[in-house]
Structures are given as structure tokens and as C-alpha cells.
Design an enzyme around this catalytic site. Structure first.
Site, mmCIF file in Angstrom:
data_model
loop_
_atom_site.group_PDB
_atom_site.id
_atom_site.type_symbol
_atom_site.label_atom_id
_atom_site.label_comp_id
_atom_site.label_asym_id
_atom_site.label_seq_id
_atom_site.Cartn_x
_atom_site.Cartn_y
_atom_site.Cartn_z
ATOM 1 N N CYS A 1 0.845 -1.189 0.000
ATOM 2 C CA CYS A 1 0.000 0.000 0.000
ATOM 3 C C CYS A 1 0.886 1.247 0.000
ATOM 4 C CB CYS A 1 -0.957 0.086 1.182
ATOM 5 S SG CYS A 1 -2.180 -1.203 1.228
ATOM 6 N N ARG B 1 4.234 -0.619 -4.592
ATOM 7 C CA ARG B 1 3.895 -1.061 -3.233
ATOM 8 C C ARG B 1 2.564 -1.815 -3.180
ATOM 9 N NH1 ARG B 1 6.846 1.593 0.743
ATOM 10 N NH2 ARG B 1 5.253 1.061 2.264
ATOM 11 N N TRP C 1 -2.680 -2.806 -1.634
ATOM 12 C CA TRP C 1 -2.365 -4.235 -1.651
ATOM 13 C C TRP C 1 -3.296 -4.832 -0.609
ATOM 14 C CZ3 TRP C 1 -0.527 -7.995 1.745
ATOM 15 C CH2 TRP C 1 -0.042 -9.172 1.150
ATOM 16 N N ASN D 1 -2.079 2.147 5.374
ATOM 17 C CA ASN D 1 -1.176 1.057 5.012
ATOM 18 C C ASN D 1 -0.900 0.282 6.293
ATOM 19 O OD1 ASN D 1 0.972 -0.547 4.139
ATOM 20 N ND2 ASN D 1 2.465 1.126 4.305
ATOM 21 N N GLY D 2 -1.332 -0.972 6.358
ATOM 22 C CA GLY D 2 -1.114 -1.766 7.573
ATOM 23 C C GLY D 2 -2.321 -2.609 7.879
ATOM 24 N N GLU E 1 17.527 -18.717 -4.673
ATOM 25 C CA GLU E 1 17.200 -17.393 -5.203
ATOM 26 C C GLU E 1 16.746 -17.495 -6.666
ATOM 27 O OE1 GLU E 1 16.516 -14.660 -4.068
ATOM 28 O OE2 GLU E 1 16.878 -13.182 -5.625
ATOM 29 N N LYS F 1 13.109 -16.270 -7.964
ATOM 30 C CA LYS F 1 12.934 -15.275 -9.043
ATOM 31 C C LYS F 1 11.982 -15.814 -10.101
ATOM 32 C CE LYS F 1 13.947 -12.503 -7.539
ATOM 33 N NZ LYS F 1 14.619 -12.172 -6.316
ATOM 34 N N GLU G 1 8.230 -16.141 -8.737
ATOM 35 C CA GLU G 1 7.481 -14.931 -8.387
ATOM 36 C C GLU G 1 7.109 -14.074 -9.587
ATOM 37 O OE1 GLU G 1 9.440 -12.078 -5.820
ATOM 38 O OE2 GLU G 1 11.376 -12.572 -6.680
ATOM 39 N N HIS H 1 17.161 -37.664 -2.348
ATOM 40 C CA HIS H 1 16.325 -37.991 -1.185
ATOM 41 C C HIS H 1 14.856 -37.660 -1.446
ATOM 42 C CE1 HIS H 1 19.875 -38.948 1.114
ATOM 43 N NE2 HIS H 1 20.411 -37.800 0.707
ATOM 44 N N LYS I 1 6.078 -4.768 -2.968
ATOM 45 C CA LYS I 1 7.508 -4.607 -2.756
ATOM 46 C C LYS I 1 7.898 -4.643 -1.289
ATOM 47 C CE LYS I 1 11.677 -3.781 -4.148
ATOM 48 N NZ LYS I 1 12.348 -4.974 -4.679
#
Ligand code: F6R
Length: 613
Positions: free
Chosen positions: A2, A27, A79, A105-106, A486, A490, A493, A509, A608
Site C-alpha cells: 500500500c 507497493r 495491496w 497502510n497496515g 534465489e 525469481k 514470483e 532424497h 515490494k
């Protein structure tokens, strides 16, 4: 997570608010909205709201069709947390009387109880959001002063918030407050701003103040004042932002992510600049705020981080073990904060966060500090909460990272950790020779990165071969195991391809059952101490008809014989390999996502800066 922006001053606020939202869209991008007070005199002031589901363009179209104009207002890009990402749940929200508008935002944790309490007082709710409850609560306390009503409401709220509030009954004023979510105040010439992030206001002013948790600000076009929730005034220093707005623009690239991938050689230079001493092979770190004597007493290191920063922390773990010979643990911040961790005064806690605002990481750091540890922050965003609340630390100097998928922050974190490792290692007795080779290795990284990036088109060609596959396995060993994690993160996402990272030897395994001709397997098998072992793992995949994409060291013809496709990287020392081996994987993910038609900079469901739990 947000984005908030607000303006009060002599100019028409709408273009300023929309321009701010453009910079904050990273955001959150579920919906967007503005609230503007129109009219020239108390008799005809009117609170007007425009909001729309989806990307910011929807709101832009709406305000073009239904313009609003006024000299103060607030805006939001969302968001979703409470309630679906639709028009009705979009911010700003209003109170029962429709005279107060609020963006948030929160997460308000006690919103259910507050909603019930307000219902008994006659309030009716139209959305599923916690923000509407908060705005009604402000309205409930309204007694002619917006800041008094906001302060009274926030005193009984539990949870996290960055908010901006306006009312047509208290014209020209914006009240902002924060707890757990960021809020900065921009100080212009006869005009003032509030925003979640300086990028939203940097084209208007580079003078800002940062609010701390449970602080409020009241801004009008004549000035601002800051206070606690108990209305006790507090003094704040105005700080100057030193980065340029152009750093937060695409600069000719198709996406921020691609631009940020290509910025990495310069970022590494910035991360190491002035921090390496060639005479004496030591690191020089200003602002660390912890003496050599204190570092000499450290007996254990604990990393706290989330996501990509957690992967960087794993590389830090391997470096510190190798060079400092200290025991290291890498903790998911979200788990650490709710455990009963063993931390004491001899534990050095290293907190890694690009944004410096990640809620779990911040809470974990506070928990570690509460238990007596010295916490150092390794952050990108200057003035962010973790950077300010840490006992000391290092900035990674990557510049603004706008693409939701972290790229340049990751490599800058790793380079910064290499410098920190060197510093700690010399204090713990590392000899000259490995220190010298670490410094030499680091200095060569920017040019070596340039060489890899010059061959980006090869990554696209390989991506074209595999983009249609729905799964992908990433395998690495030693320093390249975190790189495998990583690389997989990438890919998943931004392209929504299911990807998993494993230590290569773990494959047999369980994951080996997945291998067939439809399963691309990315092996990171550079010439380091794990090379011979990982070659055997590659042979095991080949024997089962798996398709192999390898990241290998230049000149390694053996790998070419086994793998279907190879990305070559230059030779460096083991600890620095991740700085190079991750680059082709970033590019590969980028091109796969583009080929699959995905929105690279704004992947679905992500944001983000994760300022909620
Ligand atoms: C992945 C990504 C996230 C972040 C994570 C932590 O590309 O960006 O996994 O790394 O949300 O964020 P920071 O580093 O801001 O604490």
C-alpha cells in the site's frame, strides 16, 4: 505494501497525488483512489472521492472523466489485506458522516471489536475493510479538531498503520501517523506532503522528516508539527534526500527489473567504494557503531531476514563461517520473532532488509534487541525503520529498487556482507593472504558482471526453449545452494512457473522422482570446491532424461558435454561466485516471464515492501 501520498499547498493537488501514486504503484496495485476537498470557502467545501479497482490507469481514466480539483488531498494504491481487491474496498474510506477521508497502510488487528462497538453507536459499514472501521472511529471522536480525533482513535487501535486523514470540516490540513508502516513528511516551499516513500514526493522536494512509531504529524500549507499520540509535541530534524529522481525511472529499459539487473556492476562499486583498504587488506566501515573490541567479543552470529534477503543471509553465513570461524545461524524473521530464541550479549545479530520496513524482520530485530543482542542493520532504503532502530549497520547503496523482484539489492547485500565479513574476520585473526584475495576478487566483480550482462541475449534464447514448462528445479551446492534458492524464487514470483531450489545432493532424497524429459533442471556447477560432487549429480539427472541448464565457469568444456544449455560466468573465489552465478538466473527468469506475458515489475499478489505480518 500500500502506498500513501498527501498534499496541501497552493497548487491543484490532483496531478501531484496521481504523480505520487505512479511512483508508489510498486507497493500495491489492486486498486487506487484519491480524496480531494473541493471548493473555495467554508460554505462550499466538499469532500470528493474517486476510486477504482485494478491498476492506477483505471483511476487515471476515472479522474479524467470525472475531474476533481482542490488544494489538499490524499491518495492511495492498495495491496489488499481485509476484503477483496475491488472498487468498494479501495481507499480512501470515509466516516459515518462522509466528512472525513482516510488512507491506510497496515492492519488494524482489533478491527472486529471496534466495528461491533461502533455498530452499537449507530455506525453502518459498507466495506469489509479494517480501514473503514478506523475512519469511523476517527469520526466517532470528532469534536472539531482532526488531529485530536485521530489521536484519540489511534490510542485504542491495535496493529500497524501508516495513515493520512483529511476532512472538509478542518480544511487545508492533513493528519498523518504511523506505527509499523512507514510515513515521511515532505517539506516544500509553502507546501507540504506526506508519503509512504520519498520517491512519491522527490520531484517536489528533497527535504523530509521521518516519523517514528506512534508519532503523528499535522501539516497545513503554513507548516507542520509533530506530536505523540498523547499530544505531546516532539521536535524533528529535517533531512535531505541525496538520491536523484532519475534513479527511480526506467531510463529506456522495458521494465524496472531489467534496468536493475543491468545496474548491478555500478551497485557493487557503490557497495564497496571507500570500504576496502589495499594497504593492510582490511575493511573500513563508517557508521557501523560497534567497536573492534566489541566485535572481538562476538562468539556467535545470527542473521534475521525474509525472502531474497534471507538468501543473501545464507551466503553471509557461509562467508562468516569460512573467514571468521564463528558459528552462524540464519533465521526466518517471521519464525524467530515467535520462538524463544537463545540470544545473549555475545551474539551479534545481523538484520538484512532491502526496504528496511519488512514487518517480520523489524519485529524480530526488536525481539533480539530486547534480549540484549547488538543488532546491525544491512539496509538499502536510507532512513528506513530498521536502519534507524538498529544499533548500527551498513547501507548497501543500491539506489531505489522499484521492480518487485529483488535483483540489485541481492547482489549489493552479498557484496556488503563480504566487506563486513572481511572486517569481522580480520578482528578474529584472518591472515593477510585470504583477505587480499577477497579484496582483489571484490574489485573485479563489476567488470565480470559486465561481461555476463553483455551476453544477456543468450539468456533470452535459452528462455525461449523452456518458457512453456510449468516446473523447474534449481540445484546448487556450497555457496551456490542459496543461489539455487534465489534462482527458483525469481522464476516463480515473476513467471508463476513452479520452481524449487535444493542442495544438489538432496535431490536423491526425494526430488529425483520428479525428473523426466519435461523437467528442466538448472544446475549451478561453477569451478569451486563443490564442483566434482555436483558433476555427479548432473550425471544422475542426465541418466533420467532430465533437461539440464547449467551455470558454469568459462572454459569448462566438460559441462557443455552434459548440459543441454550453458550460461558461462568468469572465474572468481568461492565466496564471491554468487555475485556472478545469480546474474544469468535473474535474466533467465526475466525473459521467461516476458515470454509468458507476465507483468514483470508488478507480479500478481505481491508487493515490494511487506509491512504486514
Ligand atoms: C523477492 C523479494 C522478497 C523480499 C522480501 C524481504 O524478490 O523481493 O522476497 O526479499 O520481502 O524484503 P526486504 O529485503 O525489503 O526486507
Amino acid at each position: 505494501m500500500c502506498g500513501i501520498v498527501g498534499y496541501t499547498g497552493p497548487r491543484d493537488c490532483l496531478p501531484i497525488l496521481i504523480g505520487g501514486l505512479e511512483r508508489l504503484e510498486y507497493r500495491g496495485y489492486d486498486s487506487a483512489g484519491v480524496a480531494v476537498v473541493t471548493g473555495d470557502s467554508p460554505d462550499d467545501y466538499s469532500l470528493e472521492i474517486r476510486k477504482e479497482e485494478g491498476k492506477l490507469q483505471g483511476l487515471k481514466d476515472l479522474v479524467e472523466a470525472q475531474p476533481v480539483s482542490g488544494t489538499f488531498g490524499i491518495a492511495h494504491t492498495r495491496w489488499a489485506t481485509h476484503g477483496a481487491p475491488n472498487q468498494i474496498n479501495a481507499h480512501p474510506h470515509t466516516d459515518e458522516t462522509d466528512h472525513i477521508a482516510l488512507v491506510h497502510n497496515g492492519i488494524i488487528e482489533n478491527c472486529d471489536a471496534l466495528r461491533e462497538m461502533l455498530k452499537t453507536k449507530g455506525h453502518t459499514f459498507h466495506t469489509e475493510t479494517d480501514t473503514e472501521v478506523l475512519c469511523h472511529l476517527v469520526g466517532e471522536y470528532w469534536d472539531g479538531s482532526l488531529e485530536k480525533a485521530v489521536a484519540a482513535a489511534l490510542r485504542i487501535v491495535e496493529g500497524a498503520y501508516g495513515i493520512a486523514v483529511i476532512s472538509d470540516l478542518d480544511p487545508g490540513k492533513i493528519v498523518g501517523a504511523r506505527k509499523g508502516s512507514p510515513l515521511v513528511v515532505g517539506v516544500g516551499d509553502g507546501e507540504y506532503f506526506v508519503a509512504s516513500d520519498v520517491a512519491a514526493i522527490l520531484s517536489h522536494t528533497n527535504q523530509v522528516i521521518y516519523l517514528a512509531d506512534e508519532e503523528m504529524v499535522v501539516v497545513t500549507r503554513r507548516g507542520f508539527r509533530t506530536q505523540t499520540l498523547n499530544e505531546i509535541p516532539i521536535a524533528k530534524d529535517v533531512e535531505e534526500i541525496t538520491w536523484e529522481l532519475s534513479q527511480a525511472e526506467k531510463g529506456g529499459y522495458e521494465h524496472f527489473m531489467l534496468k536493475e539487473i543491468f545496474e548491478q556492476p555500478r551497485c557493487i562499486q557503490n557497495a564497496i567504494r571507500g570500504r576496502l583498504e589495499d594497504d593492510g587488506w582490511r575493511a573500513h566501515i563508517g557508521g557501523l557503531n560497534i567497536s573492534d573490541e566489541e566485535l572481538a567479543r562476538v562468539e556467535r552470529v545470527v542473521f534475521l531476514a525474509c525472502g531474497t534477503s534471507w538468501h543473501a543471509a545464507m551466503i553471509g553465513e557461509y562467508m562468516i563461517e569460512e573467514y571468521c570461524r564463528l558459528p552462524v545461524e540464519v533465521e526466518y524473521a517471521s519464525e524467530f520473532r515467535y520462538r524463544d530464541p537463545v540470544i545473549d550479549g555475545k551474539t551479534l545479530v545481523l538484520v538484512i532488509s532491502q526496504s528496511g520496513e519488512t514487518a517480520d524482520t523489524l519485529a524480530a530485530m526488536r525481539e533480539a534487541q530486547r534480549r540484549g543482542a547488538m543488532a546491525l542493520g544491512i539496509c538499502n532504503v536510507v532512513g528506513s525503520t530498521i536502519a534507524r532502530e538498529a544499533d548500527g549497520g551498513m547501507y548497501i547503496h543500491a539506489g531505489p529498487e522499484i521492480g518487485v523482484a529483488s535483483t540489485k539489492a541481492f547482489t549489493s547485500q552479498v557484496a556488503t556482507l563480504a566487506v563486513l565479513t572481511l572486517h569481522l574476520a580480520r578482528i578474529h585473526g584472518l591472515s593477510d593472504e585470504p583477505a587480499r584475495s577477497l579484496i582483489h576478487g571484490l574489485r573485479r566483480i563489476p567488470d565480470q558482471m559486465e561481461a555476463i550482462l553483455a551476453d544477456a541475449s543468450h539468456c533470452r534464447v535459452v528462455a525461449e526453449k523452456y518458457a512453456h514448462h510449468a516446473n523447474c528445479l534449481y540445484l546448487g551446492r556450497g555457496y551456490n545452494f542459496p543461489v539455487a534458492l534465489e534462482g527458483a524464487l525469481k522464476l516463480k514470483e515473476i513467471s508463476y512457473v513452479h520452481a524449487e531450489g535444493y542442495p544438489a545432493a538432496e535431490m536423491k532424497h526425494g526430488p529425483i522422482a520428479l525428473i523426466d524429459e519435461n523437467m528442466p533442471v538448472v544446475f549451478i556447477c561453477t569451478k569451486d570446491r563443490a564442483y566434482d560432487k555436483i558433476k555427479s549429480n548432473m550425471a544422475e539427472v542426465k541418466a533420467r532424461s532430465g533437461r539440464i541448464i547449467a551455470v558454469a565457469t568459462e572454459g569448462d568444456t566438460h559441462v557443455e558435454g552434459i548440459a543441454d544449455d550453458v550460461f558461462y560466468i568468469p572465474q572468481t573465489i568461492d565466496a564471491l561466485v554468487p555475485l556472478l552465478s545469480v546474474l544469468p538466473l535473474q535474466l533467465y527468469s526475466y525473459y521467461v516471464a516476458v515470454l509468458r506475458g507476465c507483468n514483470v515489475d508488478q507480479p500478481r499478489n505481491l508487493a515490494k515492501s511487506v509491512t504486514v505480518e
